[in-house]
Design a protein around this motif. Structure first.
Motif, PDB file in Angstrom:
ATOM      1  N   VAL A 147     -17.742  19.168 -28.924  1.00  0.00           N
ATOM      2  CA  VAL A 147     -17.029  17.948 -29.225  1.00  0.00           C
ATOM      3  C   VAL A 147     -17.762  16.873 -28.221  1.00  0.00           C
ATOM      4  O   VAL A 147     -17.871  17.153 -27.017  1.00  0.00           O
ATOM      5  CB  VAL A 147     -15.686  18.019 -28.869  1.00  0.00           C
ATOM      6  N   LYS A 148     -18.111  15.699 -28.817  1.00  0.00           N
ATOM      7  CA  LYS A 148     -18.537  14.657 -28.018  1.00  0.00           C
ATOM      8  C   LYS A 148     -17.559  13.705 -28.256  1.00  0.00           C
ATOM      9  O   LYS A 148     -17.299  13.151 -29.258  1.00  0.00           O
ATOM     10  CB  LYS A 148     -20.106  14.130 -28.389  1.00  0.00           C
ATOM     11  N   GLU A 149     -16.787  13.106 -26.986  1.00  0.00           N
ATOM     12  CA  GLU A 149     -15.952  12.008 -27.384  1.00  0.00           C
ATOM     13  C   GLU A 149     -16.547  10.661 -26.918  1.00  0.00           C
ATOM     14  O   GLU A 149     -17.269  10.460 -26.144  1.00  0.00           O
ATOM     15  CB  GLU A 149     -14.717  12.440 -26.526  1.00  0.00           C
ATOM     16  N   GLY A 150     -15.835   9.736 -27.624  1.00  0.00           N
ATOM     17  CA  GLY A 150     -16.289   8.106 -27.154  1.00  0.00           C
ATOM     18  C   GLY A 150     -15.633   7.468 -28.317  1.00  0.00           C
ATOM     19  O   GLY A 150     -14.163   7.554 -28.696  1.00  0.00           O
ATOM     20  N   ARG A 151     -16.160   6.185 -28.730  1.00  0.00           N
ATOM     21  CA  ARG A 151     -15.647   5.460 -29.807  1.00  0.00           C
ATOM     22  C   ARG A 151     -15.409   6.196 -31.163  1.00  0.00           C
ATOM     23  O   ARG A 151     -14.181   6.002 -31.912  1.00  0.00           O
ATOM     24  CB  ARG A 151     -16.751   4.258 -30.210  1.00  0.00           C
ATOM     25  N   SER A 152     -15.921   7.310 -31.164  1.00  0.00           N
ATOM     26  CA  SER A 152     -15.409   8.201 -32.447  1.00  0.00           C
ATOM     27  C   SER A 152     -15.694   9.741 -31.933  1.00  0.00           C
ATOM     28  O   SER A 152     -16.418   9.907 -30.812  1.00  0.00           O
ATOM     29  CB  SER A 152     -16.637   8.048 -33.515  1.00  0.00           C
ATOM     30  N   ILE A 153     -15.267  10.529 -32.534  1.00  0.00           N
ATOM     31  CA  ILE A 153     -15.229  11.893 -32.199  1.00  0.00           C
ATOM     32  C   ILE A 153     -16.453  12.795 -32.958  1.00  0.00           C
ATOM     33  O   ILE A 153     -16.382  12.829 -34.233  1.00  0.00           O
ATOM     34  CB  ILE A 153     -13.855  12.778 -32.565  1.00  0.00           C
ATOM     35  N   ILE A 154     -17.398  13.263 -32.520  1.00  0.00           N
ATOM     36  CA  ILE A 154     -18.509  14.005 -33.182  1.00  0.00           C
ATOM     37  C   ILE A 154     -18.339  15.577 -32.703  1.00  0.00           C
ATOM     38  O   ILE A 154     -18.332  15.980 -31.638  1.00  0.00           O
ATOM     39  CB  ILE A 154     -19.779  13.644 -32.737  1.00  0.00           C
ATOM     40  N   VAL A 155     -18.400  16.372 -33.897  1.00  0.00           N
ATOM     41  CA  VAL A 155     -18.058  17.847 -33.653  1.00  0.00           C
ATOM     42  C   VAL A 155     -19.159  18.257 -34.404  1.00  0.00           C
ATOM     43  O   VAL A 155     -19.946  18.120 -35.283  1.00  0.00           O
ATOM     44  CB  VAL A 155     -16.756  18.047 -34.707  1.00  0.00           C
TER      45      VAL A 155
END
Length: 228
Positions: A147-155
């Motif tokens: 998971v990459k977290e930030g303004r949106s969650i990228i899985v």
């Protein structure tokens, strides 16, 4: 800036019961002393790990434990003879030897490769008859989730072994799980997608792959997203 986060709500599953089901047991029609292949201490002779990274049946690459004894009708343990354990993967017609023993007991482990039939054969010895037993093992694919977290969650999900197909993203609504969307893996068995997070509370998610002849239905632990 408010970030969004994906958190695993359930990261492991403890095996509640035997993961492998007995298919058939066979003993010779005529023998001086009949024998039976059994598991040690009254347990199944082949079993998956008790500690899981995915709920459900064992996962591709998991260790399957072998704990095999041979006994007579009266429960007497047999020591002489040999044991051979073979595997027939789903869709195949040939058997592959995965473990052997020069005695009538075997304590070993093998690696789960997919749905299969496992067969153990006791050779017999002296007054002891040959015997055999077989079990069916259902195995799911392995999901590597990052998971990459930030303004949106990228899985990103990496599926093992190699898989080119659909992954269903399920969202919990009330007490039910409903399809949110479907994504497809690429040639490297990876799928990347984004997930929303609520302004308040949490959204709960699961990722699944439907069953096939080679593998059982694959399911991830439960995850949730939230803003913070």
């Amino acid at each position: 800036m408010r970030l969004r986060r994906l958190v695993a709500a359930v990261t492991t599953t403890l095996l509640a019961g035997p993961a492998l089901a007995v298919v058939a047991t066979a003993t010779p029609a005529a023998a001086v002393t009949a024998t039976h292949v059994v598991g040690a201490d009254g347990k199944p002779w082949i079993a998956g790990p008790g500690y899981r990274t995915q709920p459900g049946v064992p996962v591709y690459g998991d260790t399957l434990s072998l704990s095999i004894n041979v006994v007579t009708d009266s429960g007497e343990q047999v020591y002489d003879g040999t044991l051979t354990v073979e595997r027939q993967l789903a869709g195949q017609t040939t058997w592959t030897t995965v473990a052997t023993s020069s005695s009538a007991y075997l304590y070993d482990s093998i690696t789960a490769k997919g749905n299969a039939i496992y067969r153990v054969t006791y050779s017999g010895s002296g007054d002891y008859s040959p015997s055999s037993d077989a079990v069916a093992a259902r195995i799911q694919r392995k999901l590597g989730i990052s998971v990459k977290e930030g303004r949106s969650i990228i899985v990103t999900i990496k599926v093992s072994p190699k898989y080119r197909g659909a992954i269903t993203v399920l969202k919990k609504q009330g007490k039910q799980w409903k399809k949110f969307k479907s994504v497809r893996t690429n040639a490297k068995s990876r799928a990347t997608f984004t997930l929303p997070a609520p302004r308040r509370g949490k959204f709960y998610w699961k990722f699944t792959i439907r069953s096939s002849k080679a593998f059982a239905a694959t399911q991830s632990p439960t995850y949730y997203t939230y803003k913070y």
